[in-house]
Scaffold this motif. Structure first.
Motif, mmCIF file in Angstrom:
data_model
loop_
_atom_site.group_PDB
_atom_site.id
_atom_site.type_symbol
_atom_site.label_atom_id
_atom_site.label_comp_id
_atom_site.label_asym_id
_atom_site.label_seq_id
_atom_site.Cartn_x
_atom_site.Cartn_y
_atom_site.Cartn_z
ATOM 1 N N LEU A 16 -9.914 55.381 7.219
ATOM 2 C CA LEU A 16 -9.521 56.752 6.910
ATOM 3 C C LEU A 16 -9.832 57.073 5.449
ATOM 4 O O LEU A 16 -9.607 56.257 4.562
ATOM 5 C CB LEU A 16 -8.029 56.956 7.176
ATOM 6 N N SER A 17 -10.357 58.285 5.221
ATOM 7 C CA SER A 17 -10.618 58.761 3.855
ATOM 8 C C SER A 17 -10.033 60.157 3.705
ATOM 9 O O SER A 17 -10.005 60.940 4.659
ATOM 10 C CB SER A 17 -12.125 58.793 3.584
ATOM 11 N N ARG A 18 -9.551 60.470 2.500
ATOM 12 C CA ARG A 18 -8.990 61.794 2.241
ATOM 13 C C ARG A 18 -9.632 62.381 0.987
ATOM 14 O O ARG A 18 -9.635 61.762 -0.069
ATOM 15 C CB ARG A 18 -7.475 61.723 2.080
ATOM 16 N N GLU B 156 -9.529 65.142 5.897
ATOM 17 C CA GLU B 156 -9.307 63.769 6.342
ATOM 18 C C GLU B 156 -10.448 63.357 7.274
ATOM 19 O O GLU B 156 -10.774 64.079 8.222
ATOM 20 C CB GLU B 156 -7.977 63.659 7.076
ATOM 21 N N THR B 157 -11.041 62.200 6.990
ATOM 22 C CA THR B 157 -12.169 61.718 7.779
ATOM 23 C C THR B 157 -11.834 60.350 8.354
ATOM 24 O O THR B 157 -11.424 59.441 7.619
ATOM 25 C CB THR B 157 -13.442 61.619 6.920
ATOM 26 N N HIS B 158 -12.016 60.192 9.651
ATOM 27 C CA HIS B 158 -11.668 58.943 10.346
ATOM 28 C C HIS B 158 -12.853 58.494 11.194
ATOM 29 O O HIS B 158 -13.534 59.313 11.822
ATOM 30 C CB HIS B 158 -10.443 59.164 11.231
ATOM 31 N N HIS B 159 -13.115 57.176 11.201
ATOM 32 C CA HIS B 159 -14.255 56.625 11.947
ATOM 33 C C HIS B 159 -13.786 55.524 12.882
ATOM 34 O O HIS B 159 -13.014 54.645 12.489
ATOM 35 C CB HIS B 159 -15.307 56.069 10.976
ATOM 36 N N THR B 160 -14.254 55.553 14.124
ATOM 37 C CA THR B 160 -13.987 54.489 15.097
ATOM 38 C C THR B 160 -15.268 54.199 15.869
ATOM 39 O O THR B 160 -16.213 55.006 15.877
ATOM 40 C CB THR B 160 -12.887 54.894 16.100
ATOM 41 N N MET C 142 -15.398 56.810 3.401
ATOM 42 C CA MET C 142 -14.868 56.149 4.588
ATOM 43 C C MET C 142 -15.750 54.972 5.021
ATOM 44 O O MET C 142 -15.253 53.933 5.478
ATOM 45 C CB MET C 142 -14.772 57.180 5.715
#
Length: 513
Positions: free
Chosen positions: A2-4, A21-25, A91
């Motif tokens: 997670l990055s903000r 907010e950036t999220h990677h899966t 991220m």
């Protein structure tokens, strides 16, 4: 991971801080953008991907979710590209920095990574400084307007790689500094418009001086060629100089509208707006599917000039009534409600009849009394109720036009106006929303505009014998107070009242019925 990253979005002329907010899966390659983005924001994902790849970085595969919080606030504009790109790079471990928690950034990305200018940077800078952020990253072209705000360090960049270098402390990059006083000094230089160019019309210039001194709305009635427009365009030259607070308010409106001149950081001159009589209701007061300021807000802290007032659509004039009264425009939509300031000095002009000349009973081929009455009645009573001074403008004689003597300069008139405004500032100190005599409420008028017996007698005679309407009563008191201020008199004397009565000609019986 997670990055903000922090960005901002404008609502009206103010800004709201937005968490990007950036999220990677792992999973199918997909980019989800949530948080009520408009179409321009949704399209940013394609620009961001191309910019990241074309600047030598890699775009992570898998499922990427970007959330713009708060989720219930509609997001619009092109300023989210840069924070989205930095969020993805952070991220994915391509940026290592400890500055993101103290930084607000915005900017549009070109496909090659260049950062393009955006609208509404000044309100963002004001809000970021208020919220305690240390740094503001903006496009290079927007650096000047952001740097006028104190309490935050502004870093303007023109490429995505420059932002990456700054975040990782590569190179010696100093924040942009701005000399606000220099902007005022540069714009305070010689103005080509000056009241000394106006020949004759001394009574009209006196009335306009009173209007400027008290912030009064004014209408000029006279035949074509009598100098109405010429004098109206010179009114800003006799108004008091803008304060820093007023300059920031005015610049914010132009900034969110995207019409701030390139390379211009701060508007330090009072605006003069003169819309054509075919202007629509929305263009005049603001609105649209995506709300934008109208002409009345563009003229905030300045002059809104409506030439040939009866030619404007009745509906356009009617929607101006509330903004003139409140000093602001409120626009409500299903998702939001925005407010734009509209504290203006309204200056209108019109011919006395459709033919352009005054009604003359001796001229059988001229405009009839009935035609003149019909023409003047196009102005509604409620709108006229918000105009303090009615000025009759007559044609200038040949002797006045050909004379060598120049009229009084704008500089000399402005000095008297400024002195009168200082008196009013002291009088209204502590009163919210009252800066000049024209903005007084009825209760304040009764308090500060007390007349002696002689003044009361003259006003009573005017109301009864000249056929002045009841709506003229408060206006006469306000104008009398301004005339007294120009005379440096604490009391309103009979001669002050007598002069104010002269400027209510459209209220007399036989004019507007």
């Amino acid at each position: 991971m997670l990055s903000r990253v922090y960005c901002a979005s404008t609502v009206g002329v103010d800004a709201k801080i937005i968490d990007v907010e950036t999220h990677h899966t792992n999973g199918m390659v997909k980019f989800f953008l949530v948080g009520l983005p408009d179409r321009a924001v949704k399209e940013s994902r394609d620009r961001v991907e191309a910019a990241i790849r074309n600047t030598g970085s890699y775009y992570p595969l898998g499922r990427i979710t970007a959330n713009l919080a708060p989720a219930d606030l509609p997001k619009e504009g092109n300023g989210f590209d840069l924070p989205l790109a930095i969020g993805i790079l952070n991220m994915s471990g391509q940026i290592h920095t400890d500055k993101l928690d103290d930084t607000v950034m915005l900017g549009e990305l070109a496909l090659d990574g260049k950062i393009r200018p955006v609208k509404g940077v000044l309100p963002v800078a004001v809000e970021a400084a208020k919220k305690g952020f240390k740094y503001l990253v903006v496009p290079k072209e927007n650096g000047g307007e952001a740097a006028v705000v104190e309490g935050i360090e502004v870093f303007p960049f023109e490429h995505l790689n420059q932002v990456k270098d700054w975040l990782e402390n590569r190179g010696n990059i100093d924040p942009l500094r701005s000399n606000v006083q220099e902007y005022f000094h540069q714009n305070g230089k010689h103005n080509p418009l000056d009241f000394s160019d106006v020949r004759g019309q001394e009574n009209v210039k006196r009335a306009l001086e009173i209007a400027a001194a008290g912030g009064h709305n004014v209408i000029m009635v006279g035949p074509p060629g009598s100098g109405k427009t010429m004098m109206a365009r010179r009114i800003p030259t006799i108004l008091p100089p803008l304060t820093l607070e007023e300059a920031l308010e005015t610049t914010k409106i132009h900034s969110v509208s995207g019409i701030l001149e390139s390379g211009k950081a701060l508007i330090t001159k009072r605006q003069f707006r003169s819309p054509h009589h075919t202007v629509s209701d929305v263009a005049l007061v603001g609105g649209g599917s995506i709300p934008m300021p109208g002409e009345i807000s563009m003229a905030h802290n300045g002059v809104l000039f409506l030439d040939e007032l009866p030619e404007f659509k009745r509906s356009a004039l009617e929607v101006m009534r509330q903004p003139l009264e409140d000093g602001s425009v409120s626009i409500s939509r299903a998702r939001m409600s925005v407010t734009y300031p509209s504290r203006v000095m309204l200056v209108a002009s019109m011919n006395p009849s459709p033919s352009g000349d005054w009604y003359d009973p001796q001229e059988m081929n001229g405009t009839s009394s009935m035609q003149m009455q019909r023409y003047l009645s196009k102005i509604s009573g409620p709108l006229l109720d918000r105009i303090d001074l009615h000025i009759e403008v007559h044609k200038v004689s040949y002797e006045e036009l050909s004379g060598k003597a120049k009229g009084e300069s704008s500089k000399d008139i402005r000095e008297r106006v400024v002195e009168a405004r200082k008196i009013q500032s002291k009088r209204f100190m502590g009163m919210k929303g009252v800066y000049c005599n024209a903005q007084m409420s009825t209760r304040t008028v009764r308090k500060v505009c007390k007349l002696d017996d002689a003044g009361s007698s003259i006003l009573k005679k005017a109301i009864t014998s000249l056929g002045l309407s009841a709506r003229a009563y408060d206006r006469i008191l306000k104008v009398s107070r301004t005339v007294a201020d120009l005379d440096h008199s604490e009391e309103i004397k009979s001669n002050h009242v007598a002069e104010a009565i002269q400027y209510r000609s459209l209220d007399r019986e036989g004019w507007l019925g």
